[in-house]
Motif scaffolding. Structure first.
Motif, PDB file in Angstrom:
ATOM      1  N   GLN A 154       4.335  -6.302  10.423  1.00 13.28           N
ATOM      2  CA  GLN A 154       4.400  -4.884  10.141  1.00 13.28           C
ATOM      3  C   GLN A 154       4.305  -4.583   8.611  1.00 13.28           C
ATOM      4  O   GLN A 154       4.917  -5.233   7.787  1.00 13.28           O
ATOM      5  N   MET A 155       3.816  -3.136   8.278  1.00 10.54           N
ATOM      6  CA  MET A 155       3.932  -2.738   7.126  1.00 10.54           C
ATOM      7  C   MET A 155       5.196  -2.645   6.549  1.00 10.54           C
ATOM      8  O   MET A 155       5.480  -2.785   5.338  1.00 10.54           O
ATOM      9  N   GLU A 156       6.099  -2.205   7.439  1.00  9.19           N
ATOM     10  CA  GLU A 156       7.544  -2.118   6.835  1.00  9.19           C
ATOM     11  C   GLU A 156       8.300  -3.296   6.507  1.00  9.19           C
ATOM     12  O   GLU A 156       9.198  -3.093   5.692  1.00  9.19           O
ATOM     13  N   HIS A 157       7.810  -4.451   6.980  1.00 11.13           N
ATOM     14  CA  HIS A 157       8.320  -5.832   6.486  1.00 11.13           C
ATOM     15  C   HIS A 157       8.047  -5.786   5.114  1.00 11.13           C
ATOM     16  O   HIS A 157       8.922  -6.461   4.191  1.00 11.13           O
ATOM     17  N   PHE A 158       6.830  -5.392   4.633  1.00 15.26           N
ATOM     18  CA  PHE A 158       6.880  -5.583   2.924  1.00 15.26           C
ATOM     19  C   PHE A 158       7.787  -4.540   2.209  1.00 15.26           C
ATOM     20  O   PHE A 158       8.361  -4.838   1.188  1.00 15.26           O
ATOM     21  N   LYS A 159       7.758  -3.349   2.840  1.00 14.46           N
ATOM     22  CA  LYS A 159       8.845  -2.460   2.102  1.00 14.46           C
ATOM     23  C   LYS A 159      10.094  -3.132   2.158  1.00 14.46           C
ATOM     24  O   LYS A 159      10.671  -2.995   1.012  1.00 14.46           O
ATOM     25  N   LEU A 217      10.963  -6.109   2.379  1.00 17.31           N
ATOM     26  CA  LEU A 217      11.062  -7.283   1.565  1.00 17.31           C
ATOM     27  C   LEU A 217      10.979  -6.598  -0.339  1.00 17.31           C
ATOM     28  O   LEU A 217      12.085  -7.373  -0.813  1.00 17.31           O
ATOM     29  N   PHE A 218      10.553  -5.864  -0.409  1.00 17.32           N
ATOM     30  CA  PHE A 218      10.347  -5.474  -1.846  1.00 17.32           C
ATOM     31  C   PHE A 218      11.718  -4.457  -2.185  1.00 17.32           C
ATOM     32  O   PHE A 218      12.398  -4.502  -3.344  1.00 17.32           O
ATOM     33  N   GLU A 219      12.210  -3.702  -1.117  1.00 17.39           N
ATOM     34  CA  GLU A 219      13.442  -2.894  -1.335  1.00 17.39           C
ATOM     35  C   GLU A 219      14.675  -3.565  -1.319  1.00 17.39           C
ATOM     36  O   GLU A 219      15.753  -3.284  -2.107  1.00 17.39           O
ATOM     37  N   THR A 220      14.667  -4.864  -0.626  1.00 20.17           N
ATOM     38  CA  THR A 220      16.026  -5.555  -0.535  1.00 20.17           C
ATOM     39  C   THR A 220      16.162  -7.002  -1.096  1.00 20.17           C
ATOM     40  O   THR A 220      16.871  -7.562  -1.058  1.00 20.17           O
ATOM     41  N   THR A 221      14.922  -7.472  -1.824  1.00 24.85           N
ATOM     42  CA  THR A 221      14.793  -8.694  -2.369  1.00 24.85           C
ATOM     43  C   THR A 221      14.335  -8.431  -3.829  1.00 24.85           C
ATOM     44  O   THR A 221      13.607  -7.708  -4.058  1.00 24.85           O
ATOM     45  N   ALA A 222      14.638  -9.579  -4.564  1.00 24.03           N
ATOM     46  CA  ALA A 222      14.003  -9.530  -5.872  1.00 24.03           C
ATOM     47  C   ALA A 222      12.596 -10.358  -5.787  1.00 24.03           C
ATOM     48  O   ALA A 222      11.922 -10.766  -6.924  1.00 24.03           O
ATOM     49  N   ALA A 223      11.892 -10.387  -4.853  1.00 26.51           N
ATOM     50  CA  ALA A 223      10.609 -11.049  -4.805  1.00 26.51           C
ATOM     51  C   ALA A 223       9.710 -10.180  -5.441  1.00 26.51           C
ATOM     52  O   ALA A 223       9.679  -9.137  -5.382  1.00 26.51           O
ATOM     53  N   SER A 224       8.622 -10.885  -5.981  1.00 30.62           N
ATOM     54  CA  SER A 224       7.900 -10.263  -6.941  1.00 30.62           C
ATOM     55  C   SER A 224       6.372 -10.122  -6.094  1.00 30.62           C
ATOM     56  O   SER A 224       5.688  -9.141  -6.586  1.00 30.62           O
ATOM     57  N   ALA A 225       6.152 -10.780  -4.983  1.00 30.80           N
ATOM     58  CA  ALA A 225       4.938 -10.733  -4.277  1.00 30.80           C
ATOM     59  C   ALA A 225       5.328 -11.026  -2.526  1.00 30.80           C
ATOM     60  O   ALA A 225       6.216 -11.855  -2.299  1.00 30.80           O
ATOM     61  N   GLY A 226       4.232 -10.610  -2.055  1.00 29.57           N
ATOM     62  CA  GLY A 226       4.352 -10.923  -0.615  1.00 29.57           C
ATOM     63  C   GLY A 226       3.045 -11.377  -0.140  1.00 29.57           C
ATOM     64  O   GLY A 226       2.015 -10.929  -0.524  1.00 29.57           O
ATOM     65  N   LEU A 227       3.205 -12.699   0.733  1.00 29.96           N
ATOM     66  CA  LEU A 227       1.867 -13.137   1.113  1.00 29.96           C
ATOM     67  C   LEU A 227       1.833 -13.504   2.408  1.00 29.96           C
ATOM     68  O   LEU A 227       2.809 -13.435   3.142  1.00 29.96           O
ATOM     69  N   ALA A 228       0.608 -13.139   2.948  1.00 27.92           N
ATOM     70  CA  ALA A 228       0.629 -13.242   4.689  1.00 27.92           C
ATOM     71  C   ALA A 228      -1.071 -13.790   4.849  1.00 27.92           C
ATOM     72  O   ALA A 228      -2.003 -13.513   4.171  1.00 27.92           O
ATOM     73  N   ALA A 229      -1.214 -14.128   6.020  1.00 30.81           N
ATOM     74  CA  ALA A 229      -2.673 -14.767   6.470  1.00 30.81           C
ATOM     75  C   ALA A 229      -3.195 -13.822   7.344  1.00 30.81           C
ATOM     76  O   ALA A 229      -4.124 -13.055   7.241  1.00 30.81           O
ATOM     77  N   SER A 230      -2.849 -14.157   8.669  1.00 28.88           N
ATOM     78  CA  SER A 230      -3.532 -13.673   9.945  1.00 28.88           C
ATOM     79  C   SER A 230      -3.591 -12.025   9.937  1.00 28.88           C
ATOM     80  O   SER A 230      -4.405 -11.401  10.411  1.00 28.88           O
ATOM     81  N   ASN A 262      -1.314   1.794   0.377  1.00 28.82           N
ATOM     82  CA  ASN A 262      -1.213   3.211   0.179  1.00 28.82           C
ATOM     83  C   ASN A 262       0.148   3.442   0.772  1.00 28.82           C
ATOM     84  O   ASN A 262       1.000   4.300   0.164  1.00 28.82           O
ATOM     85  N   TYR A 263       0.440   2.798   1.835  1.00 34.43           N
ATOM     86  CA  TYR A 263       2.063   3.067   2.522  1.00 34.43           C
ATOM     87  C   TYR A 263       3.125   2.794   1.477  1.00 34.43           C
ATOM     88  O   TYR A 263       3.744   3.486   1.342  1.00 34.43           O
ATOM     89  N   LEU A 264       2.712   1.429   1.002  1.00 34.80           N
ATOM     90  CA  LEU A 264       3.990   1.142   0.049  1.00 34.80           C
ATOM     91  C   LEU A 264       4.094   2.146  -1.235  1.00 34.80           C
ATOM     92  O   LEU A 264       4.963   2.295  -1.548  1.00 34.80           O
ATOM     93  N   ALA A 265       2.961   2.481  -1.674  1.00 30.85           N
ATOM     94  CA  ALA A 265       2.852   3.607  -2.798  1.00 30.85           C
ATOM     95  C   ALA A 265       3.769   4.724  -2.350  1.00 30.85           C
ATOM     96  O   ALA A 265       4.379   5.344  -2.843  1.00 30.85           O
ATOM     97  N   GLU A 266       3.436   5.093  -1.053  1.00 33.47           N
ATOM     98  CA  GLU A 266       4.047   6.455  -0.603  1.00 33.47           C
ATOM     99  C   GLU A 266       5.602   6.097  -0.534  1.00 33.47           C
ATOM    100  O   GLU A 266       6.330   7.148  -0.521  1.00 33.47           O
ATOM    101  N   GLN A 267       5.941   5.008  -0.292  1.00 31.51           N
ATOM    102  CA  GLN A 267       7.528   4.567   0.011  1.00 31.51           C
ATOM    103  C   GLN A 267       7.943   4.401  -1.330  1.00 31.51           C
ATOM    104  O   GLN A 267       9.117   3.803  -1.667  1.00 31.51           O
ATOM    105  N   GLU A 268       7.253   4.740  -2.328  1.00 29.08           N
ATOM    106  CA  GLU A 268       7.636   4.715  -3.923  1.00 29.08           C
ATOM    107  C   GLU A 268       8.014   3.260  -4.469  1.00 29.08           C
ATOM    108  O   GLU A 268       8.826   2.827  -4.976  1.00 29.08           O
ATOM    109  N   ILE A 269       7.107   1.993  -3.993  1.00 32.91           N
ATOM    110  CA  ILE A 269       7.025   0.928  -4.429  1.00 32.91           C
ATOM    111  C   ILE A 269       5.903   0.770  -5.105  1.00 32.91           C
ATOM    112  O   ILE A 269       5.002   1.375  -5.119  1.00 32.91           O
TER     113      ILE A 269
END
Lengths: 251, 192
Positions: free
Chosen positions: A206-211, A213-226, A240-247
């Motif tokens: 889900q989109m929230e998973h990326f949010k 990830l970026f809010e609670t860890t020091a990861a620089s990027a998120g990768l996914a496939a399917s 767009n969603y992440l930008a709205e969440q101020e990431i």
């Protein structure tokens, strides 16, 4: 501000994409070049091609594919899978790849990391680390998660950085395919233990998973496939969603 | 004809591909007369500063590059080698730009890898480019801002995203890997 990166991963077998894809506007969904072009159009920040063809005679097909991809895309791309020697690396880089990713071969012979870093520079070397939570510890596995090693995940991450890796692609085998979210704890532990960028992989659903990830860890990027291939989460919608969440995200 | 300076290492293929997509003929060469005759020169470079400078000096290319009068664009390590000096390998460089190259302090992740926007960008090279546009960087060393800085980027500290003096231009980022924004910057350079 440096942006968090969103990276689609394409599995390649014999020069074709393996997993099905349902982009309506793509004529040949099995053609990695068409897909690469579409992802550039969707403003993916980078692409990763993972060759799962194990045999040596198919290697030429991969080099040809890298050349075709390099000719059409204008964002960075990484090629991984079956890279065992400096010769393999040279062929892939000369064909136009920006980075090579190693996994089992780096565990088998860690010197290979230093050799590539010295010859081409650290920025070419991505070390993919597959981890699994076993008896209370995150351990490193190779061969697509089928073989255990004696490396504990954080120690191995520090070791690959020390040897000259420019980036770490971390996949949690526990999370991969679950669509239940990234492995936040180990991702953050590794990202904080090293000073090179860490790409988190495995579990995005889900989109929230990326949010998160970026809010609670020091990861620089998120990768996914399917989720990207099947259009479950179109990259522009995610961005767009992440930008709205101020990431910090590139749009 | 565009001459792309040949190096011992580095991915020059992606730059050639980018030029090809813009419909421009280029030749990768370390031939001095070809370089002197070229309409424009692109000086790319990924690698280590002292090794790269040694390669240039051994072939006498250092003297050729500083004497060029046609538009020349240095990219990434190319920009750094056009400065006075680099901390990487304690290297005396070409001295085209009056600034030094230092390693990023480890207050954040190094290398600075990924997409970053401009803090400032004022030059014909950035015609049609907005400060919010992102370009792709991969570097551990940076050129400190100086009078010849035409664009800056903030990462750990403000650094020169781009430099310009006379016919000499340079970008720390990779325009050939920076999607449509990078293409516009390359197009601007090619129009000089």
């Amino acid at each position: 501000m440096l942006k968090k990166r969103i990276i689609p991963c394409l599995d390649i077998k014999n020069g074709r994409t393996v997993k099905g894809v349902n982009f309506v506007n793509i004529i040949d969904a099995g053609d990695p070049v068409e897909l690469a072009r579409e992802y550039v159009h969707q403003r993916a920040d980078e692409l990763v091609f993972l060759d799962i063809t194990a045999t040596l005679d198919k290697r030429k097909t991969l080099v040809e594919l890298v050349k075709k991809v390099a000719a059409v895309i204008n964002i960075p791309f990484t090629v991984g899978g079956g890279i065992n020697s400096l010769d393999d690396v040279q062929a892939i880089i000369q064909a136009g790849a920006d980075k090579v990713s190693m996994n089992s071969s780096a565990v088998r012979r860690p010197e290979l990391i230093s050799e590539i870093a010295q010859e081409y520079g650290s920025q070419f070397v991505v070390v993919a680390i597959d981890v699994k939570f076993v008896e209370g510890k995150w351990m490193v596995f190779t061969h697509g998660g089928s073989r255990a090693t004696t490396w504990e995940a954080v120690s191995w991450a520090k070791e690959v950085e020390r040897r000259g890796a420019g980036e770490i692609l971390l996949t949690s085998m526990n999370n991969d395919g679950t669509k239940a979210g990234f492995a936040l704890e180990i991702t953050d532990a590794i990202a904080k233990a090293v000073n090179i960028p860490v790409i988190a992989s495995g579990g995005a659903g889900q989109m929230e998973h990326f949010k998160t990830l970026f809010e609670t860890t020091a990861a620089s990027a998120g990768l996914a496939a399917s989720i990207f291939h099947f259009g479950e989460i179109p990259i522009p919608v995610l961005k767009n969603y992440l930008a709205e969440q101020e990431i910090a995200i590139r749009r | 004809m565009i001459a792309v300076i040949k190096y011992n290492a580095g991915n020059i293929q992606s730059l050639q591909n980018a030029l090809q997509r813009l419909g421009v003929e280029s030749v990768v060469t370390d031939d001095k007369s070809l370089i002197r005759q070229a309409d424009k020169v692109i000086f790319p470079g990924v690698g280590e500063a002292s090794t790269a400078m040694r390669y240039l000096r051994e072939r006498g290319l250092d003297k050729v590059l500083v004497s060029l009068t046609q538009p020349m664009l240095g990219i990434c390590l190319g920009l750094q080698l056009m400065c006075q000096w680099s901390e990487e390998g304690n290297t005396d460089c070409l001295g085209i730009f009056d600034t030094k190259v230092q390693k990023f302090p480890a207050k954040d992740r190094v290398p600075h890898m990924g997409w970053n926007n401009f803090a400032s960008a004022e030059s014909p090279l950035y015609q049609g480019i907005h400060l919010s546009d992102d370009v792709y960087y991969v570097h551990s060393y940076y050129a400190a801002p100086c009078e010849e800085t035409i664009a800056t980027c903030d990462y750990i500290l403000p650094f020169s995203a781009s430099l310009h003096r006379d016919n000499f231009w340079a970008t720390q980022f990779h325009p050939e890997k920076s999607a449509d924004v990078g293409e516009q910057i390359l197009r601007n350079f090619l129009s000089f």
